[in-house]
Design a protein around this motif. Structure first.
Motif, PDB file in Angstrom:
ATOM      1  N   GLN A 199      -6.582 -75.628  79.229  1.00  0.00           N
ATOM      2  CA  GLN A 199      -5.827 -76.877  79.305  1.00  0.00           C
ATOM      3  C   GLN A 199      -6.607 -78.060  78.735  1.00  0.00           C
ATOM      4  O   GLN A 199      -6.068 -79.159  78.594  1.00  0.00           O
ATOM      5  CB  GLN A 199      -5.416 -77.154  80.751  1.00  0.00           C
ATOM      6  CG  GLN A 199      -4.509 -76.071  81.326  1.00  0.00           C
ATOM      7  CD  GLN A 199      -3.849 -76.489  82.625  1.00  0.00           C
ATOM      8  OE1 GLN A 199      -3.361 -77.600  82.760  1.00  0.00           O
ATOM      9  NE2 GLN A 199      -3.815 -75.576  83.575  1.00  0.00           N
ATOM     10  N   THR A 200      -7.887 -77.846  78.428  1.00  0.00           N
ATOM     11  CA  THR A 200      -8.704 -78.895  77.825  1.00  0.00           C
ATOM     12  C   THR A 200      -8.388 -78.983  76.331  1.00  0.00           C
ATOM     13  O   THR A 200      -8.283 -77.948  75.668  1.00  0.00           O
ATOM     14  CB  THR A 200     -10.195 -78.575  78.018  1.00  0.00           C
ATOM     15  OG1 THR A 200     -10.486 -78.507  79.420  1.00  0.00           O
ATOM     16  CG2 THR A 200     -11.080 -79.650  77.386  1.00  0.00           C
ATOM     17  N   PRO A 201      -8.227 -80.192  75.777  1.00  0.00           N
ATOM     18  CA  PRO A 201      -7.979 -80.310  74.337  1.00  0.00           C
ATOM     19  C   PRO A 201      -9.048 -79.581  73.531  1.00  0.00           C
ATOM     20  O   PRO A 201     -10.237 -79.675  73.834  1.00  0.00           O
ATOM     21  CB  PRO A 201      -8.031 -81.824  74.100  1.00  0.00           C
ATOM     22  CG  PRO A 201      -7.645 -82.417  75.416  1.00  0.00           C
ATOM     23  CD  PRO A 201      -8.224 -81.504  76.454  1.00  0.00           C
ATOM     24  N   VAL A 202      -8.616 -78.851  72.510  1.00  0.00           N
ATOM     25  CA  VAL A 202      -9.540 -77.975  71.794  1.00  0.00           C
ATOM     26  C   VAL A 202     -10.671 -78.759  71.138  1.00  0.00           C
ATOM     27  O   VAL A 202     -11.809 -78.291  71.074  1.00  0.00           O
ATOM     28  CB  VAL A 202      -8.783 -77.104  70.765  1.00  0.00           C
ATOM     29  CG1 VAL A 202      -8.187 -77.960  69.647  1.00  0.00           C
ATOM     30  CG2 VAL A 202      -9.698 -76.033  70.207  1.00  0.00           C
ATOM     31  N   LEU A 247     -11.277 -70.931  69.856  1.00  0.00           N
ATOM     32  CA  LEU A 247     -10.668 -71.677  70.951  1.00  0.00           C
ATOM     33  C   LEU A 247      -9.444 -72.467  70.522  1.00  0.00           C
ATOM     34  O   LEU A 247      -8.712 -72.982  71.372  1.00  0.00           O
ATOM     35  CB  LEU A 247     -11.705 -72.607  71.594  1.00  0.00           C
ATOM     36  CG  LEU A 247     -12.934 -71.921  72.195  1.00  0.00           C
ATOM     37  CD1 LEU A 247     -13.796 -72.940  72.931  1.00  0.00           C
ATOM     38  CD2 LEU A 247     -12.569 -70.763  73.107  1.00  0.00           C
ATOM     39  N   GLY A 248      -9.204 -72.559  69.228  1.00  0.00           N
ATOM     40  CA  GLY A 248      -7.981 -73.185  68.765  1.00  0.00           C
ATOM     41  C   GLY A 248      -6.751 -72.324  68.976  1.00  0.00           C
ATOM     42  O   GLY A 248      -5.622 -72.796  68.827  1.00  0.00           O
ATOM     43  N   ASP A 249      -6.970 -71.079  69.360  1.00  0.00           N
ATOM     44  CA  ASP A 249      -5.886 -70.132  69.617  1.00  0.00           C
ATOM     45  C   ASP A 249      -5.863 -69.816  71.106  1.00  0.00           C
ATOM     46  O   ASP A 249      -6.724 -69.097  71.607  1.00  0.00           O
ATOM     47  CB  ASP A 249      -6.107 -68.859  68.791  1.00  0.00           C
ATOM     48  CG  ASP A 249      -5.044 -67.793  69.037  1.00  0.00           C
ATOM     49  OD1 ASP A 249      -4.080 -68.061  69.783  1.00  0.00           O
ATOM     50  OD2 ASP A 249      -5.207 -66.679  68.490  1.00  0.00           O
ATOM     51  N   THR A 250      -4.902 -70.358  71.836  1.00  0.00           N
ATOM     52  CA  THR A 250      -4.870 -70.175  73.289  1.00  0.00           C
ATOM     53  C   THR A 250      -4.589 -68.732  73.697  1.00  0.00           C
ATOM     54  O   THR A 250      -4.738 -68.387  74.863  1.00  0.00           O
ATOM     55  CB  THR A 250      -3.819 -71.094  73.940  1.00  0.00           C
ATOM     56  OG1 THR A 250      -2.544 -70.846  73.330  1.00  0.00           O
ATOM     57  CG2 THR A 250      -4.199 -72.546  73.765  1.00  0.00           C
ATOM     58  N   THR A 251      -4.185 -67.906  72.726  1.00  0.00           N
ATOM     59  CA  THR A 251      -3.981 -66.487  73.065  1.00  0.00           C
ATOM     60  C   THR A 251      -5.291 -65.705  72.994  1.00  0.00           C
ATOM     61  O   THR A 251      -5.344 -64.550  73.438  1.00  0.00           O
ATOM     62  CB  THR A 251      -2.956 -65.838  72.119  1.00  0.00           C
ATOM     63  OG1 THR A 251      -3.494 -65.779  70.783  1.00  0.00           O
ATOM     64  CG2 THR A 251      -1.658 -66.619  72.112  1.00  0.00           C
ATOM     65  N   SER A 255     -12.193 -65.252  74.271  1.00  0.00           N
ATOM     66  CA  SER A 255     -13.146 -66.224  73.747  1.00  0.00           C
ATOM     67  C   SER A 255     -13.389 -67.359  74.728  1.00  0.00           C
ATOM     68  O   SER A 255     -14.505 -67.894  74.811  1.00  0.00           O
ATOM     69  CB  SER A 255     -12.665 -66.768  72.402  1.00  0.00           C
ATOM     70  OG  SER A 255     -12.841 -65.793  71.391  1.00  0.00           O
ATOM     71  N   PHE A 256     -12.375 -67.754  75.491  1.00  0.00           N
ATOM     72  CA  PHE A 256     -12.578 -68.768  76.531  1.00  0.00           C
ATOM     73  C   PHE A 256     -13.534 -68.238  77.600  1.00  0.00           C
ATOM     74  O   PHE A 256     -14.449 -68.938  78.051  1.00  0.00           O
ATOM     75  CB  PHE A 256     -11.237 -69.159  77.152  1.00  0.00           C
ATOM     76  CG  PHE A 256     -10.362 -69.967  76.245  1.00  0.00           C
ATOM     77  CD1 PHE A 256     -10.414 -71.349  76.250  1.00  0.00           C
ATOM     78  CD2 PHE A 256      -9.497 -69.346  75.359  1.00  0.00           C
ATOM     79  CE1 PHE A 256      -9.610 -72.110  75.401  1.00  0.00           C
ATOM     80  CE2 PHE A 256      -8.694 -70.082  74.502  1.00  0.00           C
ATOM     81  CZ  PHE A 256      -8.752 -71.466  74.523  1.00  0.00           C
ATOM     82  N   THR A 257     -13.344 -67.003  77.990  1.00  0.00           N
ATOM     83  CA  THR A 257     -14.228 -66.384  78.981  1.00  0.00           C
ATOM     84  C   THR A 257     -15.647 -66.255  78.440  1.00  0.00           C
ATOM     85  O   THR A 257     -16.623 -66.536  79.146  1.00  0.00           O
ATOM     86  CB  THR A 257     -13.679 -64.999  79.374  1.00  0.00           C
ATOM     87  OG1 THR A 257     -12.364 -65.148  79.903  1.00  0.00           O
ATOM     88  CG2 THR A 257     -14.560 -64.341  80.420  1.00  0.00           C
ATOM     89  N   GLN A 258     -15.785 -65.843  77.171  1.00  0.00           N
ATOM     90  CA  GLN A 258     -17.107 -65.647  76.586  1.00  0.00           C
ATOM     91  C   GLN A 258     -17.843 -66.971  76.397  1.00  0.00           C
ATOM     92  O   GLN A 258     -19.067 -67.032  76.554  1.00  0.00           O
ATOM     93  CB  GLN A 258     -16.982 -64.908  75.249  1.00  0.00           C
ATOM     94  CG  GLN A 258     -16.490 -63.480  75.363  1.00  0.00           C
ATOM     95  CD  GLN A 258     -17.406 -62.608  76.212  1.00  0.00           C
ATOM     96  OE1 GLN A 258     -18.628 -62.682  76.097  1.00  0.00           O
ATOM     97  NE2 GLN A 258     -16.815 -61.793  77.075  1.00  0.00           N
ATOM     98  N   CYS A 259     -17.124 -68.037  76.081  1.00  0.00           N
ATOM     99  CA  CYS A 259     -17.781 -69.341  75.960  1.00  0.00           C
ATOM    100  C   CYS A 259     -18.265 -69.843  77.318  1.00  0.00           C
ATOM    101  O   CYS A 259     -19.323 -70.477  77.418  1.00  0.00           O
ATOM    102  CB  CYS A 259     -16.837 -70.355  75.306  1.00  0.00           C
ATOM    103  SG  CYS A 259     -16.692 -70.156  73.511  1.00  0.00           S
ATOM    104  N   GLN A 260     -17.508 -69.572  78.373  1.00  0.00           N
ATOM    105  CA  GLN A 260     -18.006 -69.917  79.713  1.00  0.00           C
ATOM    106  C   GLN A 260     -19.222 -69.079  80.067  1.00  0.00           C
ATOM    107  O   GLN A 260     -20.160 -69.573  80.715  1.00  0.00           O
ATOM    108  CB  GLN A 260     -16.884 -69.735  80.741  1.00  0.00           C
ATOM    109  CG  GLN A 260     -15.814 -70.815  80.652  1.00  0.00           C
ATOM    110  CD  GLN A 260     -14.754 -70.697  81.723  1.00  0.00           C
ATOM    111  OE1 GLN A 260     -14.299 -69.605  82.056  1.00  0.00           O
ATOM    112  NE2 GLN A 260     -14.330 -71.822  82.274  1.00  0.00           N
ATOM    113  N   LEU A 261     -19.234 -67.832  79.635  1.00  0.00           N
ATOM    114  CA  LEU A 261     -20.412 -67.003  79.855  1.00  0.00           C
ATOM    115  C   LEU A 261     -21.612 -67.557  79.084  1.00  0.00           C
ATOM    116  O   LEU A 261     -22.749 -67.543  79.583  1.00  0.00           O
ATOM    117  CB  LEU A 261     -20.118 -65.565  79.425  1.00  0.00           C
ATOM    118  CG  LEU A 261     -21.145 -64.498  79.809  1.00  0.00           C
ATOM    119  CD1 LEU A 261     -21.312 -64.420  81.317  1.00  0.00           C
ATOM    120  CD2 LEU A 261     -20.714 -63.134  79.250  1.00  0.00           C
ATOM    121  N   ALA A 262     -21.364 -68.083  77.882  1.00  0.00           N
ATOM    122  CA  ALA A 262     -22.444 -68.688  77.099  1.00  0.00           C
ATOM    123  C   ALA A 262     -23.051 -69.884  77.825  1.00  0.00           C
ATOM    124  O   ALA A 262     -24.271 -70.091  77.796  1.00  0.00           O
ATOM    125  CB  ALA A 262     -21.926 -69.116  75.723  1.00  0.00           C
TER     126      ALA A 262
END
Length: 394
Positions: A199-202, A247-251, A255-262
Motif C-alpha cells: 500500500q506504500t507508493p512505489v 516492486l512496481g508490480d503489485t502482483t 519481491s515485497f517479502t524478499q525486500c523486507q527480508l533484505a
C-alpha cells in the motif's frame, strides 16, 4: 594474513520478529505476549488518511488502543515528538505501536526517551544526545533512565529504522538533526506485513529501499568490518538489487517479502560496525536542503562507491559476486539500478545549487561522524568538496 583486531557484535534488543504476517491479525497476540493493554499508535498521515488500514486495525484492537496520532512530519520534528510524548503519557499508554517508515519509528524512539527521562521540553531532550566512543566507532547513549515504555514496529518502508535504537529527529529551531541513542529504543517486536507494504507508493518504496541498500553497503565496506555483519550485508545487497525493480508490480508478491527480508539482514549487522560518509552526510543534506533522506541517499551512495573505487576492492568483489555481475564496476551497477528506478543520481537531480552545497561543508565538518570512519579518508573541506564533486555528475 587475518586481522587480529578485536571485533564486536551488538545485539540491539529485539525480542521477536514476525516475518510475512498480517499485522492486523498478529498485533493483538503480540501485545498479549508482552502483557500490553494500552497501545498508543503513531502512524504516517498517508496510511491513516489514504487507506483504511488504521480503521481496520482500530476495529480489531478496540479498547486496546488508547490514542492515535499521525502528526509526524518529515524528519520527525522535535515539536511533534514532544506533543506526542505528552499525549502517550496522559493516555497512560503501556506500549507505542508505530505504523510507518523511518520518520514514524524515529519519532517513537524519541517519544520513549521523553517518557523515560521525564523530558518534555526541547532543552531537556537535547541534553540527552549521544556521544561517540573514544575510538570513534560506536555511538553511546547519555540517558541513564531505564526504558519506561517500548515500541512495537510495523514498517511500511524499507530503510531499516526498525533495527536500531538511534533516533535523529530534526530540531525545528536550528534545522539540524538531533542525535539520540535510546536505551531499549530498538522495537521490542517487529511485524513485517508484505500486504501492508504494497500500500506504500512505489516511489517511496524504491527510495527507502535504496537507503536500506546504502546501509548494507556501508556495513560491507566498513572501516572496521565484522564477518557476520558483512555476510548479512552481502546477502541484503543482492536481494535489494534483484527485487527492488519488481516492486512496481503489485502482483510480484515475493519481491515485497524478499525486500523486507533484505531489511532484516541489513539491520542485524548495521549497528555492529561504523558507517562512512554516505550514511552520515544524508543527515546534513536532508534538513539543510529540505530533501528526503532516501533521495539524498541515492546520490551519496553512488558518489561514495566512486570515491572508494580501488580502496575497497575485496569488499566490492564480494558484493559483485553476490550480485552475480563480477565483470562490472560496482558504481556502474548502482547507477544502472538508480536510473532504472527513475531515482536521482546527482545533486542536480535533487534540485541543489552549488551555493547550497557549499553552505553544507561547515556543518558536515562539525558533525561528529561525517568525517570519521571512512576507508578512503575524508577529513578536510577539500576532501568533502572532492567527494561531493563526484555527486554532481552521473
Amino acid at each position: 594474513m587475518e586481522s587480529t583486531e578485536p571485533q564486536r557484535y551488538r545485539f540491539t534488543g529485539h525480542e521477536r520478529v514476525f516475518h510475512n504476517v498480517s499485522a492486523i491479525e498478529a498485533l493483538p497476540e503480540v501485545m498479549a505476549l508482552f502483557g500490553y493493554q494500552r497501545a498508543f499508535v503513531v502512524c504516517s498521515r498517508s496510511i491513516r488518511r489514504k487507506t483504511t488500514w488504521i480503521d481496520r486495525l482500530h476495529a480489531r484492537l478496540g479498547d486496546l488502543i488508547v490514542g492515535i496520532t499521525d502528526e509526524v512530519g518529515e524528519h520527525s520534528p522535535l515539536s511533534n515528538v514532544l506533543i506526542a510524548a505528552k499525549q502517550a503519557r496522559d493516555a497512560r499508554a503501556d506500549v507505542i505501536v508505530s505504523v510507518g517508515g523511518g520518520s514514524v519509528m524515529d519519532m517513537c524512539k524519541a517519544m520513549q526517551l521523553c517518557i523515560s527521562e521525564n523530558a518534555y521540553d526541547r532543552e531537556s531532550l537535547l541534553k540527552l544526545q549521544f556521544v561517540v566512543s573514544g575510538d570513534g566507532t560506536e555511538m553511546l547513549t547519555t540517558s541513564q533512565a531505564p526504558a519506561a515504555i517500548r515500541q512495537i514496529a510495523i514498517p511500511t518502508t524499507l530503510a531499516t529504522s526498525e533495527w536500531t535504537p538511534v533516533s535523529t529527529p530534526i530540531d525545528d529551531e536550528t534545522r539540524l538533526k538531533a542525535r539520540f541513542v535510546v536505551p531499549d529504543g530498538s522495537p521490542e517486536a517487529i511485524l513485517y506485513d508484505p500486504a501492508l507494504l504494497q500500500q506504500t507508493p512505489v516511489r517511496l518504496l524504491w527510495a527507502t529501499g535504496i537507503r536500506g541498500l546504502d546501509h548494507a553497503i556501508n556495513t560491507a565496506c566498513s572501516s572496521s568490518p565484522h564477518p557476520f555483519a558483512s555476510l548479512l550485508a552481502e546477502k541484503a545487497v543482492a536481494l535489494y538489487i534483484r527485487h527492488l525493480p519488481n516492486l512496481g508490480d503489485t502482483t510480484a508478491t515475493d519481491s515485497f517479502t524478499q525486500c523486507q527480508l533484505a531489511t532484516w539482514y541489513t539491520g542485524m549487522g548495521q549497528m555492529s560496525v561504523p558507517h562512512g560518509f554516505s550514511h552520515w552526510m544524508v543527515h546534513i543534506i536532508g534538513p539543510y536542503g529540505d530533501i528526503a533522506h532516501s533521495d539524498a541517499a541515492c546520490v551519496l551512495m553512488l558518489a561514495q562507491a566512486k570515491w572508494l573505487e580501488g580502496w575497497v576492492t575485496p569488499q566490492h568483489d564480494r558484493l559483485l559476486a553476490a550480485i552475480g555481475q563480477s565483470d562490472t564496476p560496482f558504481h556502474a551497477i548502482l547507477h544502472d539500478l538508480l536510473a532504472g528506478l527513475g531515482m536521482p543520481t546527482t545533486l542536480d537531480d535533487l534540485g541543489l545549487t552549488r551555493a547550497q552545497v557549499e553552505a553544507m561543508i561547515k556543518p558536515a565538518l562539525e558533525h561528529p561522524l561525517v568525517t570519521r570512519n571512512n576507508v578512503r579518508p575524508i577529513k578536510t573541506a577539500a576532501d568533502l568538496r572532492a567527494v561531493l564533486d563526484l555527486a554532481w555528475r552521473a
